[in-house]
Design a protein around this motif. Structure first.
Motif, PDB file in Angstrom:
ATOM      1  N   ASP A  52       9.859  58.515  66.545  1.00 23.25           N
ATOM      2  CA  ASP A  52       9.595  57.774  65.316  1.00 23.25           C
ATOM      3  C   ASP A  52      10.865  57.447  64.540  1.00 23.25           C
ATOM      4  N   VAL A  53      11.926  58.196  64.794  1.00 27.35           N
ATOM      5  CA  VAL A  53      13.202  57.964  64.111  1.00 27.35           C
ATOM      6  C   VAL A  53      14.311  57.928  65.155  1.00 27.35           C
ATOM      7  N   GLU A 105      17.155  51.392  56.647  1.00 28.90           N
ATOM      8  CA  GLU A 105      15.853  52.041  56.761  1.00 28.90           C
ATOM      9  C   GLU A 105      14.737  51.016  56.916  1.00 28.90           C
ATOM     10  N   LEU A 106      14.821  49.919  56.142  1.00 29.34           N
ATOM     11  CA  LEU A 106      13.818  48.863  56.231  1.00 29.34           C
ATOM     12  C   LEU A 106      13.855  48.219  57.618  1.00 29.34           C
ATOM     13  N   TYR A 107      15.043  47.992  58.129  1.00 33.11           N
ATOM     14  CA  TYR A 107      15.188  47.361  59.439  1.00 33.11           C
ATOM     15  C   TYR A 107      14.616  48.247  60.544  1.00 33.11           C
ATOM     16  N   SER A 160      12.310  50.495  60.193  1.00 35.47           N
ATOM     17  CA  SER A 160      10.852  50.492  60.021  1.00 35.47           C
ATOM     18  C   SER A 160      10.246  49.230  60.625  1.00 35.47           C
ATOM     19  N   TYR A 161      10.935  48.113  60.444  1.00 35.06           N
ATOM     20  CA  TYR A 161      10.488  46.843  61.016  1.00 35.06           C
ATOM     21  C   TYR A 161      10.459  46.928  62.540  1.00 35.06           C
ATOM     22  N   ARG A 207      10.312  49.644  64.360  1.00 35.70           N
ATOM     23  CA  ARG A 207       9.308  50.629  64.755  1.00 35.70           C
ATOM     24  C   ARG A 207       7.926  49.993  64.802  1.00 35.70           C
ATOM     25  N   ALA A 208       7.625  49.167  63.801  1.00 41.42           N
ATOM     26  CA  ALA A 208       6.337  48.480  63.763  1.00 41.42           C
ATOM     27  C   ALA A 208       6.209  47.513  64.934  1.00 41.42           C
ATOM     28  N   GLN A 262       5.600  49.628  68.135  1.00 41.69           N
ATOM     29  CA  GLN A 262       4.235  50.164  68.154  1.00 41.69           C
ATOM     30  C   GLN A 262       3.219  49.070  68.443  1.00 41.69           C
TER      31      GLN A 262
END
Length: 215
Positions: free
Chosen positions: A137-138, A184-186, A188-189, A191-192, A195
């Motif tokens: 996840d990270v 962090e936003l990038y 998360s983007y 990661r989405a 997924q």
């Protein structure tokens, strides 16, 4: 495709460096390589030297030709390949810096070469991060520092005016702006995105598994 089958000057077409980055996809004149003093960037572990070699050849050559025919095929999925090892991201970055120093020392380099350089760097960090986020996840702490060094390079490129949305494409430009705004936003983007891709693949596999098989 207009370059196929005719002799051209690679220096006049920086955009060809975007898809072309493998040294084994061509035949090179040994005399030209020696005269141009083209050598691999020797590093421990021998990874990603293709990039530096290709930049040197394409920016030094004045005559080249693309053949619209596949003559060599190679594919092997190696679980120990560098693209599956987080340390490979560090080696990849080092090769980018080697290319950067080469471009800075070459007075014939055009702005278009720098556009391609940063496009490829963005593609690299996107690919690395996406691959690593498949199984976690990270991002691993071991590559957090190298991620920040990538960011420093992007900030330098932006300050030099090498991020033209028309040249690199609006999608990539928007992605780059997101990265520059927040790491962090990038992540998360990405990661989405990962997924979503995995979910789609699993759904398609399930659909195909439920269909009657024709033997």
């Amino acid at each position: 495709r207009g370059l196929y089958g005719r002799i051209f000057n690679p220096l006049e077409y920086p955009e060809i460096l975007w898809p072309d980055h493998c040294m084994w996809n061509g035949i090179y004149d040994r005399t030209f390589l020696k005269k141009s003093k083209i050598k691999l960037n020797e590093t421990k572990g021998a990874s990603y030297q293709d990039h530096g070699f290709q930049w040197q050849t394409m920016c030094s050559a004045r005559r080249a030709m693309y053949i619209d025919e596949g003559l060599y095929y190679y594919r092997r999925d190696n679980e120990s390949a560098s693209m599956k090892n987080p340390k490979g991201m560090i080696k990849d970055f080092a090769e980018f810096i080697f290319v950067k120093e080469y471009l800075k020392a070459n007075s014939l380099i055009k702005k278009g070469h720098w556009w391609v350089y940063y496009q490829k760097m963005l593609g690299s960090i996107r690919s690395w991060s996406s691959n690593l986020l498949v199984n976690c996840d990270v991002l691993p702490e071991a590559i957090d520092e190298i991620f920040d060094r990538y960011l420093d390079e992007f900030r330098e490129g932006e300050a030099q005016g090498y991020f033209d949305p028309i040249k690199i494409g609006f999608d990539r430009f928007d992605e780059l702006q997101m990265l520059l705004k927040s790491k962090e936003l990038y992540i998360s983007y990405l990661r989405a995105m990962v997924q979503s891709r995995i979910s789609y693949q699993n759904r398609k596999i399930e659909e195909l598994s439920n269909k009657n098989q024709i033997v």
